[in-house]
Design an enzyme around this catalytic site. Structure first.
Site, PDB file in Angstrom:
ATOM      1  N   SER A 108       0.820  -1.207   0.000  1.00  0.00           N
ATOM      2  CA  SER A 108       0.000   0.000   0.000  1.00  0.00           C
ATOM      3  C   SER A 108       0.854   1.258   0.000  1.00  0.00           C
ATOM      4  O   SER A 108       1.900   1.330   0.659  1.00  0.00           O
ATOM      5  CB  SER A 108      -0.912   0.006   1.226  1.00  0.00           C
ATOM      6  OG  SER A 108      -1.602   1.242   1.351  1.00  0.00           O
ATOM      7  N   TYR A 131      -0.537   6.585  -5.620  1.00  0.00           N
ATOM      8  CA  TYR A 131      -1.478   7.678  -5.837  1.00  0.00           C
ATOM      9  C   TYR A 131      -0.714   8.823  -6.512  1.00  0.00           C
ATOM     10  O   TYR A 131       0.501   8.950  -6.349  1.00  0.00           O
ATOM     11  CB  TYR A 131      -2.068   8.186  -4.527  1.00  0.00           C
ATOM     12  CG  TYR A 131      -3.067   7.261  -3.883  1.00  0.00           C
ATOM     13  CD1 TYR A 131      -4.435   7.476  -4.028  1.00  0.00           C
ATOM     14  CD2 TYR A 131      -2.651   6.183  -3.113  1.00  0.00           C
ATOM     15  CE1 TYR A 131      -5.362   6.632  -3.423  1.00  0.00           C
ATOM     16  CE2 TYR A 131      -3.562   5.335  -2.501  1.00  0.00           C
ATOM     17  CZ  TYR A 131      -4.916   5.571  -2.661  1.00  0.00           C
ATOM     18  OH  TYR A 131      -5.821   4.735  -2.067  1.00  0.00           O
ATOM     19  N   THR A 157      -3.794   3.968  -8.261  1.00  0.00           N
ATOM     20  CA  THR A 157      -5.163   4.074  -7.768  1.00  0.00           C
ATOM     21  C   THR A 157      -5.803   5.336  -8.331  1.00  0.00           C
ATOM     22  O   THR A 157      -5.354   6.445  -8.038  1.00  0.00           O
ATOM     23  CB  THR A 157      -5.191   4.104  -6.236  1.00  0.00           C
ATOM     24  OG1 THR A 157      -4.709   2.855  -5.751  1.00  0.00           O
ATOM     25  CG2 THR A 157      -6.598   4.328  -5.712  1.00  0.00           C
ATOM     26  N   LYS A 229      -6.286   1.189 -11.088  1.00  0.00           N
ATOM     27  CA  LYS A 229      -7.575   0.987 -10.436  1.00  0.00           C
ATOM     28  C   LYS A 229      -8.524   2.078 -10.900  1.00  0.00           C
ATOM     29  O   LYS A 229      -8.144   3.246 -10.903  1.00  0.00           O
ATOM     30  CB  LYS A 229      -7.424   1.118  -8.920  1.00  0.00           C
ATOM     31  CG  LYS A 229      -6.519   0.131  -8.246  1.00  0.00           C
ATOM     32  CD  LYS A 229      -6.484   0.470  -6.765  1.00  0.00           C
ATOM     33  CE  LYS A 229      -5.546  -0.416  -5.992  1.00  0.00           C
ATOM     34  NZ  LYS A 229      -5.467  -0.015  -4.576  1.00  0.00           N
ATOM     35  N   HIS A 285     -12.783  -0.741  -4.040  1.00  0.00           N
ATOM     36  CA  HIS A 285     -11.937  -0.179  -2.981  1.00  0.00           C
ATOM     37  C   HIS A 285     -12.393  -0.661  -1.606  1.00  0.00           C
ATOM     38  O   HIS A 285     -12.400   0.100  -0.630  1.00  0.00           O
ATOM     39  CB  HIS A 285     -11.957   1.342  -3.039  1.00  0.00           C
ATOM     40  CG  HIS A 285     -10.722   1.995  -2.495  1.00  0.00           C
ATOM     41  ND1 HIS A 285      -9.975   2.878  -3.230  1.00  0.00           N
ATOM     42  CD2 HIS A 285     -10.097   1.886  -1.290  1.00  0.00           C
ATOM     43  CE1 HIS A 285      -8.953   3.294  -2.497  1.00  0.00           C
ATOM     44  NE2 HIS A 285      -9.014   2.703  -1.312  1.00  0.00           N
TER      45      HIS A 285
END
Length: 396
Positions: A108, A131, A157, A229, A285
């Site tokens: 993550s 991100y 993401t 994503k 998510h």
């Protein structure tokens, strides 16, 4: 001595007892009414099996290949935040468990262990979740660090132009520790008088203007495959097959990049080719973004039919049994990702708990394959399951 857990739900209960309420709620909670959170699990219950008999299942092969990496079973560790809130060893313990189970771990972006620490911990195949920040140099630095430390792919993401409203975190005034990967890059001290500083930090730093052109920028700064994503519908699932030199995959979450084909008829033929596409994951998510988006297992076939086999499809959300893994594969997924169960195992029993969660799913999946007459994952077909819609149609 407490009895050993026999299923993933029992690991969740152990985690609830082990963790402070604020941290348990952070891991377990979803957006707003948590309708989608419940549906992610319950939608699996409405799918039934059509087993075959008199098939030789004396040998069962669970293995599969994802982006050219062979793994022991179609079960991957999804990116989940802040593992050190669950266990002092954090993502390092999770990575070691992934290596021992011969599967892929997606680290993550909001990990509490650094990219370098996780890379040094084991030989697990690792992808890095990314991100895009308003300050693009921060994103570029994280990409370079992941690449230098042997991560095999990036998972961008794109379903988070803003953070979903997670009311448990707001009520608990959830305070997250500073993110180790951002030390020296970004101050995360955002004042929030109304609740979760996690929400305030994300909304202050993430780039809500993220669009297709930014994927071209990201591709220009790395040689790693990029997985995206952000897609949950047939409109966004209708993608161009990849050319030989393209290395970007689409992972499906409730879509913040939703584009209407009738409004932009050129978008899929132009943008997808420019960006490059290698696969899709159907996901919402973990039901933490847009409540009342569909359960991922319910949306899976819509995307599968749109893609028509041109690229592989994966999914996450609500997987709690080996039967769920089988159902996802029967409906067209190549593998599933598991998030919360991994954290529950980590909170309950550390690295051993993560390993047991994965092994438990694998054992259940193997048994399901045997009882449905499938000696390998390639034998799992659409004819092995019946959906709720098919059951209702048969009664008309």
């Amino acid at each position: 001595m407490a009895a050993e857990p026999v299923n993933l739900n029992e690991f969740q209960e152990l985690a609830r007892l082990a963790l402070p309420k604020m941290y348990y709620d952070f891991y377990a909670g979803g957006a707003e009414d948590e309708h989608t959170l419940k549906e992610n699990v319950e939608a699996f219950h409405r799918i039934t099996f059509r087993p075959r008999i008199l098939v030789d299942v004396s040998r069962i092969d669970l293995s599969t290949t994802i982006l050219d990496y062979k793994i022991s079973a179609p079960i991957i560790i999804a990116p989940t935040a802040l593992h050190k809130l669950a266990n002092p060893e954090g993502e390092v313990a999770t990575a070691r468990a992934a290596a021992s189970c011969n599967t892929i771990m997606v680290l993550s972006f909001t990990s509490s262990s650094s990219i370098e620490e996780v890379a040094a911990s084991s030989n697990a195949v690792r992808f890095y979740q990314l991100y895009v920040f308003k300050k693009r140099d921060i994103t570029a630095t994280l990409v370079q660090r992941a690449e230098r430390n042997g991560f095999k792919a990036l998972v961008l993401t794109a379903d988070t132009p803003r953070l979903g409203r997670r009311e448990a975190d707001i009520k608990n005034k959830m305070i997250t520790p500073p993110l180790k990967n951002l030390e020296g890059l970004l101050s995360t001290k955002v004042s929030s008088d109304t609740g979760s500083n996690f929400e305030a930090d994300a909304n202050e730093t993430m780039d809500a203007s993220l669009s297709w052109k930014d994927l071209e920028w990201l591709r220009s700064i790395t040689n790693l495959p990029i997985l995206i994503k952000g897609i949950l519908t047939r409109e966004d699932g209708k993608i161009k097959a990849p050319s030989d030199d393209m290395s970007i995959a689409l992972f499906c979450f409730p879509c913040s990049l939703r584009l209407k084909e009738d409004s932009f008829p050129f978008i899929h033929s132009i943008k997808a080719v420019e960006v490059g596409v290698a696969g899709i994951i159907v996901s919402n998510h973990g039901a933490r973004q847009l409540d009342y988006s569909p359960a991922t297992i319910s949306a899976l076939e819509e995307v599968v039919h749109a893609v028509k086999g041109r690229v592989p499809i994966l999914m996450d959300g609500g997987v709690r049994r080996g039967t769920d893994v089988f159902k996802a594969l029967a409906l067209g997924a190549q593998a599933v990702l598991i998030g919360r169960p991994v954290v529950y195992g980590l909170a309950a029993k550390g690295e051993y708990g993560v390993r047991r969660v994965i092994e438990m799913l694998k054992d259940e999946f193997e048994l399901t394959m045997a009882l449905t007459g499938c000696p390998s994952v390639k034998h799992i077909t659409r004819k092995h399951v019946r959906t709720e819609q098919e059951r209702i149609h048969s009664m008309l």
